[in-house]
Scaffold this active site. Structure first.
Site, PDB file in Angstrom:
ATOM      1  N   SER A  15      -0.122   8.110  -7.287  1.00 23.87           N
ATOM      2  CA  SER A  15       0.335   9.510  -7.129  1.00 23.87           C
ATOM      3  C   SER A  15      -0.714  10.480  -6.583  1.00 23.87           C
ATOM      4  O   SER A  15      -0.416  11.658  -6.447  1.00 23.87           O
ATOM      5  CB  SER A  15       0.893  10.101  -8.449  1.00 23.87           C
ATOM      6  OG  SER A  15       2.172   9.577  -8.732  1.00 23.87           O
ATOM      7  N   THR A  16      -1.919  10.005  -6.264  1.00 22.74           N
ATOM      8  CA  THR A  16      -2.968  10.955  -5.856  1.00 22.74           C
ATOM      9  C   THR A  16      -3.047  11.176  -4.343  1.00 22.74           C
ATOM     10  O   THR A  16      -3.925  11.900  -3.877  1.00 22.74           O
ATOM     11  CB  THR A  16      -4.356  10.510  -6.350  1.00 22.74           C
ATOM     12  OG1 THR A  16      -4.687   9.251  -5.732  1.00 22.74           O
ATOM     13  CG2 THR A  16      -4.395  10.370  -7.853  1.00 22.74           C
ATOM     14  N   GLY A  17      -2.140  10.556  -3.589  1.00 19.46           N
ATOM     15  CA  GLY A  17      -2.144  10.730  -2.137  1.00 19.46           C
ATOM     16  C   GLY A  17      -0.962  11.587  -1.720  1.00 19.46           C
ATOM     17  O   GLY A  17      -0.919  12.795  -1.975  1.00 19.46           O
TER      18      GLY A  17
ATOM     19  N   GLY B 220       0.177   5.349   3.157  1.00 16.74           N
ATOM     20  CA  GLY B 220      -0.846   5.134   2.130  1.00 16.74           C
ATOM     21  C   GLY B 220      -0.998   3.673   1.722  1.00 16.74           C
ATOM     22  O   GLY B 220      -0.968   2.773   2.559  1.00 16.74           O
ATOM     23  N   VAL B 221      -1.157   3.466   0.421  1.00 15.08           N
ATOM     24  CA  VAL B 221      -1.320   2.118  -0.133  1.00 15.08           C
ATOM     25  C   VAL B 221      -0.112   1.247   0.236  1.00 15.08           C
ATOM     26  O   VAL B 221      -0.254   0.073   0.606  1.00 15.08           O
ATOM     27  CB  VAL B 221      -1.439   2.190  -1.671  1.00 15.08           C
ATOM     28  CG1 VAL B 221      -1.386   0.816  -2.298  1.00 15.08           C
ATOM     29  CG2 VAL B 221      -2.724   2.898  -2.074  1.00 15.08           C
ATOM     30  N   ASP B 222       1.058   1.820   0.128  1.00 14.09           N
ATOM     31  CA  ASP B 222       2.309   1.101   0.389  1.00 14.09           C
ATOM     32  C   ASP B 222       2.307   0.536   1.812  1.00 14.09           C
ATOM     33  O   ASP B 222       2.559  -0.669   2.030  1.00 14.09           O
ATOM     34  CB  ASP B 222       3.454   2.114   0.210  1.00 14.09           C
ATOM     35  CG  ASP B 222       4.801   1.468  -0.013  1.00 14.09           C
ATOM     36  OD1 ASP B 222       4.864   0.233  -0.139  1.00 14.09           O
ATOM     37  OD2 ASP B 222       5.798   2.228  -0.076  1.00 14.09           O
TER      38      ASP B 222
ATOM     39  N   ASP C 214     -10.683  -0.783  -0.176  1.00 14.10           N
ATOM     40  CA  ASP C 214      -9.292  -0.957   0.251  1.00 14.10           C
ATOM     41  C   ASP C 214      -8.631  -1.976  -0.682  1.00 14.10           C
ATOM     42  O   ASP C 214      -9.085  -3.120  -0.748  1.00 14.10           O
ATOM     43  CB  ASP C 214      -9.313  -1.462   1.696  1.00 14.10           C
ATOM     44  CG  ASP C 214      -7.937  -1.726   2.267  1.00 14.10           C
ATOM     45  OD1 ASP C 214      -6.948  -1.766   1.497  1.00 14.10           O
ATOM     46  OD2 ASP C 214      -7.852  -1.921   3.491  1.00 14.10           O
ATOM     47  N   ILE C 215      -7.579  -1.580  -1.344  1.00 17.45           N
ATOM     48  CA  ILE C 215      -6.954  -2.467  -2.333  1.00 17.45           C
ATOM     49  C   ILE C 215      -6.380  -3.728  -1.688  1.00 17.45           C
ATOM     50  O   ILE C 215      -6.257  -4.751  -2.353  1.00 17.45           O
ATOM     51  CB  ILE C 215      -5.886  -1.709  -3.160  1.00 17.45           C
ATOM     52  CG1 ILE C 215      -5.572  -2.478  -4.450  1.00 17.45           C
ATOM     53  CG2 ILE C 215      -4.637  -1.425  -2.345  1.00 17.45           C
ATOM     54  CD1 ILE C 215      -4.811  -1.678  -5.483  1.00 17.45           C
TER      55      ILE C 215
ATOM     56  N   ASN D 102       7.534   3.939  -3.358  1.00 14.40           N
ATOM     57  CA  ASN D 102       8.534   4.981  -3.623  1.00 14.40           C
ATOM     58  C   ASN D 102       9.813   4.279  -4.048  1.00 14.40           C
ATOM     59  O   ASN D 102       9.917   3.053  -3.967  1.00 14.40           O
ATOM     60  CB  ASN D 102       8.745   5.893  -2.408  1.00 14.40           C
ATOM     61  CG  ASN D 102       9.244   5.129  -1.208  1.00 14.40           C
ATOM     62  OD1 ASN D 102      10.324   4.537  -1.246  1.00 14.40           O
ATOM     63  ND2 ASN D 102       8.447   5.085  -0.150  1.00 14.40           N
TER      64      ASN D 102
HETATM   65  N1  AR6 Z   1      -6.612   1.077  -0.840  1.00  7.59           N
HETATM   66  C1  AR6 Z   1      -6.871   1.835  -1.940  1.00  7.59           C
HETATM   67  N2  AR6 Z   1      -6.489   3.110  -2.057  1.00  7.59           N
HETATM   68  C2  AR6 Z   1      -5.823   3.663  -1.024  1.00  7.59           C
HETATM   69  C3  AR6 Z   1      -5.498   2.945   0.151  1.00  7.59           C
HETATM   70  C4  AR6 Z   1      -5.924   1.585   0.220  1.00  7.59           C
HETATM   71  N3  AR6 Z   1      -5.658   0.823   1.288  1.00  7.59           N
HETATM   72  N4  AR6 Z   1      -4.816   3.772   0.995  1.00  7.59           N
HETATM   73  C5  AR6 Z   1      -4.713   4.979   0.370  1.00  7.59           C
HETATM   74  N5  AR6 Z   1      -5.341   4.916  -0.833  1.00  7.59           N
HETATM   75  P1  AR6 Z   1      -0.707   7.055  -1.732  1.00  7.59           P
HETATM   76  P2  AR6 Z   1       1.095   8.124  -3.827  1.00  7.59           P
HETATM   77  C6  AR6 Z   1      -5.465   5.957  -1.885  1.00  7.59           C
HETATM   78  O1  AR6 Z   1      -0.315   8.150  -0.823  1.00  7.59           O
HETATM   79  O2  AR6 Z   1       0.362   9.400  -3.872  1.00  7.59           O
HETATM   80  C7  AR6 Z   1       3.750   6.257   0.280  1.00  7.59           C
HETATM   81  O3  AR6 Z   1       4.328   6.746   1.441  1.00  7.59           O
HETATM   82  C8  AR6 Z   1      -5.199   7.378  -1.491  1.00  7.59           C
HETATM   83  O4  AR6 Z   1      -6.396   7.966  -0.975  1.00  7.59           O
HETATM   84  O5  AR6 Z   1      -0.802   5.681  -1.203  1.00  7.59           O
HETATM   85  O6  AR6 Z   1       1.490   7.456  -5.113  1.00  7.59           O
HETATM   86  C9  AR6 Z   1       4.764   5.594  -0.643  1.00  7.59           C
HETATM   87  O7  AR6 Z   1       5.750   4.917   0.081  1.00  7.59           O
HETATM   88  C10 AR6 Z   1      -4.790   7.993  -2.821  1.00  7.59           C
HETATM   89  O8  AR6 Z   1      -5.943   8.356  -3.584  1.00  7.59           O
HETATM   90  O9  AR6 Z   1       0.327   6.967  -3.002  1.00  7.59           O
HETATM   91  C11 AR6 Z   1       5.330   6.756  -1.395  1.00  7.59           C
HETATM   92  O10 AR6 Z   1       6.333   7.418  -0.664  1.00  7.59           O
HETATM   93  C12 AR6 Z   1      -4.101   6.853  -3.555  1.00  7.59           C
HETATM   94  O11 AR6 Z   1      -4.455   5.663  -2.848  1.00  7.59           O
HETATM   95  C13 AR6 Z   1       4.146   7.681  -1.560  1.00  7.59           C
HETATM   96  O12 AR6 Z   1       3.263   7.359  -0.475  1.00  7.59           O
HETATM   97  C14 AR6 Z   1      -2.577   6.950  -3.611  1.00  7.59           C
HETATM   98  O13 AR6 Z   1      -2.084   7.483  -2.393  1.00  7.59           O
HETATM   99  C15 AR6 Z   1       3.387   7.429  -2.841  1.00  7.59           C
HETATM  100  O14 AR6 Z   1       2.375   8.405  -2.965  1.00  7.59           O
END
Ligand code: AR6
Length: 169
Positions: free
Chosen positions: A122-124, A32-34, A10-11, A24
């Protein structure tokens, strides 16, 4: 030379000078991460994002760009917010995804950060295929001209970790 390290986890638990957020363009949070960064980092991050929206970033942050705020209660000095591109299907232009990594490192250099933690941008929610996103991430960081000494990719699951490991020798 920038050392590249991979960690599965977890980052928001990572210690680094700067932690990168897969944000975003609104800069006002999401899933997600955000979502995780704002939850664990506390309200100071959102407060600073709102100030950015009220000043330099009235229209939001463009895809491929990066901007820093406080890291609030995270074990970091800064959060660098960057906006990845949404996957548009095969043939999607990878340059904006590469730009996220380059611009985040440029902001890190401006701040004087020496250690930076990145998620797999971008991978989520934005659906970029992990294998290709991993290659773009690693190649871009490897080729970047930066004073950052260590980049840690923090990958959420084993599949992501293995995809990045393919490219980190
Ligand atoms: N620690 C590390 N990696 C994570 C964590 C964490 N706590 N949580 C998810 N991941 P995403 P995006 C992975 O969706 O695709 C948001 O709503 C996850 O499995 O966080 O760039 C923003 O507000 C995936 O592999 O980011 C934007 O609207 C990776 O982090 C949108 O999502 C990225 O997933 C951005 O989408």
């Amino acid at each position: 030379m920038t050392t590249i390290t991979l960690v599965q986890g977890d980052i928001t638990r990572q210690s680094a000078d700067a932690v990168v957020n897969a944000a975003n363009s609104s800069l006002l949070g999401g899933g997600g991460v955000d979502g995780a960064i704002h939850r664990r980092g506390g309200p100071a991050i959102l407060a600073e994002c709102r100030r950015l929206r009220a000043s330099r970033y009235g229209k939001g942050l463009a895809t491929g760009r990066a901007v820093a705020t406080t890291a609030g209660e995270l074990d970091a000095r800064w959060v660098i917010h960057t906006v990845g591109p949404v996957w548009q299907g095969p043939g999607s232009d990878p340059s904006l995804l590469a730009s996220c990594y380059r611009e985040s490192l440029r902001v890190a250099d401006e701040l004087g950060a020496r250690t930076v933690a990145f998620p797999a941008i971008s991978t989520g929610v934005f659906r970029w295929p992990m294998e290709e996103a991993a290659r773009i991430a690693v190649e871009t960081v490897r080729d970047a001209e930066t004073a950052v000494e260590e980049v840690t990719f923090v990958l959420f699951d084993e599949r992501a970790y293995e995809a990045f490991a393919e490219h980190v020798g």
